[in-house]
Scaffold this motif. Structure first.
Motif, mmCIF file in Angstrom:
data_model
loop_
_atom_site.group_PDB
_atom_site.id
_atom_site.type_symbol
_atom_site.label_atom_id
_atom_site.label_comp_id
_atom_site.label_asym_id
_atom_site.label_seq_id
_atom_site.Cartn_x
_atom_site.Cartn_y
_atom_site.Cartn_z
ATOM 1 N N ILE A 97 0.858 -1.177 0.000
ATOM 2 C CA ILE A 97 0.000 0.000 0.000
ATOM 3 C C ILE A 97 0.901 1.236 0.000
ATOM 4 C CG2 ILE A 97 -2.070 -0.974 1.059
ATOM 5 C CD1 ILE A 97 -0.920 -0.360 3.767
ATOM 6 N N ASN A 127 -3.959 -0.748 -3.784
ATOM 7 C CA ASN A 127 -4.768 -0.880 -2.572
ATOM 8 C C ASN A 127 -4.736 -2.329 -2.089
ATOM 9 O OD1 ASN A 127 -7.105 -2.426 -3.690
ATOM 10 N ND2 ASN A 127 -7.413 -0.575 -4.903
ATOM 11 N N SER A 128 -5.192 -2.552 -0.868
ATOM 12 C CA SER A 128 -5.061 -3.874 -0.240
ATOM 13 C C SER A 128 -5.766 -4.971 -1.022
ATOM 14 C CB SER A 128 -5.599 -3.821 1.193
ATOM 15 O OG SER A 128 -4.785 -3.007 2.000
ATOM 16 N N MET A 132 -3.787 -8.154 -2.597
ATOM 17 C CA MET A 132 -4.120 -9.492 -2.110
ATOM 18 C C MET A 132 -4.417 -10.427 -3.285
ATOM 19 S SD MET A 132 -7.056 -10.552 0.664
ATOM 20 C CE MET A 132 -6.561 -9.149 1.672
ATOM 21 N N VAL A 145 -0.254 -5.201 3.286
ATOM 22 C CA VAL A 145 -1.642 -4.753 3.158
ATOM 23 C C VAL A 145 -2.206 -4.451 4.541
ATOM 24 C CG1 VAL A 145 -1.990 -6.158 1.085
ATOM 25 C CG2 VAL A 145 -2.609 -7.095 3.320
ATOM 26 N N TYR A 146 -3.317 -3.711 4.555
ATOM 27 C CA TYR A 146 -4.011 -3.477 5.807
ATOM 28 C C TYR A 146 -4.776 -4.722 6.212
ATOM 29 C CZ TYR A 146 -3.171 1.556 5.322
ATOM 30 O OH TYR A 146 -2.580 2.782 5.201
ATOM 31 N N VAL A 149 -6.784 -9.866 7.592
ATOM 32 C CA VAL A 149 -6.696 -10.742 6.421
ATOM 33 C C VAL A 149 -7.068 -12.146 6.884
ATOM 34 C CG1 VAL A 149 -5.187 -11.699 4.652
ATOM 35 C CG2 VAL A 149 -4.860 -9.344 5.406
ATOM 36 N N THR A 191 -10.123 0.016 2.584
ATOM 37 C CA THR A 191 -10.203 -0.892 3.725
ATOM 38 C C THR A 191 -10.729 -0.201 4.975
ATOM 39 O OG1 THR A 191 -7.886 -0.415 4.180
ATOM 40 C CG2 THR A 191 -8.350 -2.375 2.901
ATOM 41 N N VAL A 260 -0.561 -3.177 9.574
ATOM 42 C CA VAL A 260 -0.139 -3.559 8.228
ATOM 43 C C VAL A 260 0.487 -4.947 8.316
ATOM 44 C CG1 VAL A 260 1.369 -3.020 6.275
ATOM 45 C CG2 VAL A 260 0.265 -1.168 7.553
#
Length: 283
Positions: A97, A127-128, A132, A145-146, A149, A191, A260
């Motif tokens: 990100i 972006n996340s 992903m 990523v934020y 998950v 997110t 993160v």
């Protein structure tokens, strides 16, 4: 049928255009066209329908695409397995990100490259949600990523802790007052949206005005012009506020923490290059 031809075939299928595929591959278009024709001649079938709109897969082409992707994934996995115990080398494709890429990764990547110059290192931002999916598609070896998950095919390592703040105009005084202004968010892969909605509901904003924008720059520009406010990591917001007529306001404690994570595919062998990256200490 060579793996190089299959890679070119997959990229042409993804781009839907010889020209765009050639640009992505950094080949001349005639080279790409020749490799596709060579593949079709070897298989004795037509893989694409050529038209003014571009390249569209035939039924045979759609069948081959599934097999080609699986073959290329297996070749990549084989290469990673062979390299697993060797000195770090080969490719390392990292995603992140934007806030992490700008704030935390420059020093870490510089340290990594200084230690392992034989690794071909690349960094993609997004972006996340997109990152992903790229990890799941094996287009990236891993990504920051934020969280949260929860995908069963992904492993994750908590890596950095951020504080979420409200970016407002410099004249803002009351957080409660600012939360009644339009909330500016990214239209895809935001997110923070569920957090935004909970925060506004708790603040008594029963009919929130949420405006979607296509880029982070547009969100920041909207806040700068007085259109509304936005939730951003403090590392981003402080830098922005120092350079403009904006400021970062602290949120209630239950809404501040932002973790993160570094994610990577559970079913893909960890290469020596990725293993070395994971062993680096976070800055």
């Amino acid at each position: 049928m060579e793996s190089g031809d299959l890679r070119i075939f997959c990229i042409v299928a993804e781009e839907g255009s010889i020209t765009r595929a050639a640009q992505r591959l950094q080949y001349v278009p005639s080279n790409v066209t020749g490799r596709i024709r060579q593949l079709e001649e070897g298989l004795q079938t037509t893989l694409f329908i050529r038209s003014n709109r571009g390249m569209e897969l035939t039924p045979a082409g759609k069948i081959l695409l599934g097999y080609a992707r699986e073959i290329l994934n297996l070749l990549d996995e084989a290469e990673k397995s062979v390299q697993a115990e060797d000195k770090p080398r080969g490719q390392l494709r990292i995603g992140a990100i934007e806030s992490t890429a700008a704030t935390y990764l420059p020093e870490r990547l510089a340290d990594y490259y200084a230690r392992y110059p034989e690794v071909s290192l690349s960094l993609n931002t997004g972006n996340s949600a997109v990152l992903m999916q790229q990890v799941l598609n094996r287009e990236l070896d891993g990504a920051f990523v934020y969280g949260p998950v929860t995908h069963p095919q992904l492993k994750l390592i908590p890596s950095y802790h951020e504080e979420l703040v409200l970016l407002t105009g410099v004249e803002a005084e009351s957080l409660q007052e600012q939360l009644h202004k339009p909330m500016l968010i990214l239209s895809t892969g935001c997110t923070h949206r569920s957090r935004v909605e909970r925060l506004l509901a708790e603040a008594g904003v029963h009919h929130p005005r949420i405006m979607e924008f296509g880029s982070l720059e547009a969100v920041i520009g909207g806040v700068a012009s007085g259109l509304g406010v936005a939730l951003l990591p403090r590392s981003n917001a402080v830098t922005i506020s120092k350079e403009s007529n904006m400021k970062a306001m602290t949120l209630p404690k239950s809404y501040r923490e932002l973790v993160v994570h570094f994610i990577f595919h559970r079913n893909v062998p960890v290469s020596s290059a990725l293993r070395a990256f994971l062993k680096l200490d976070n800055p």
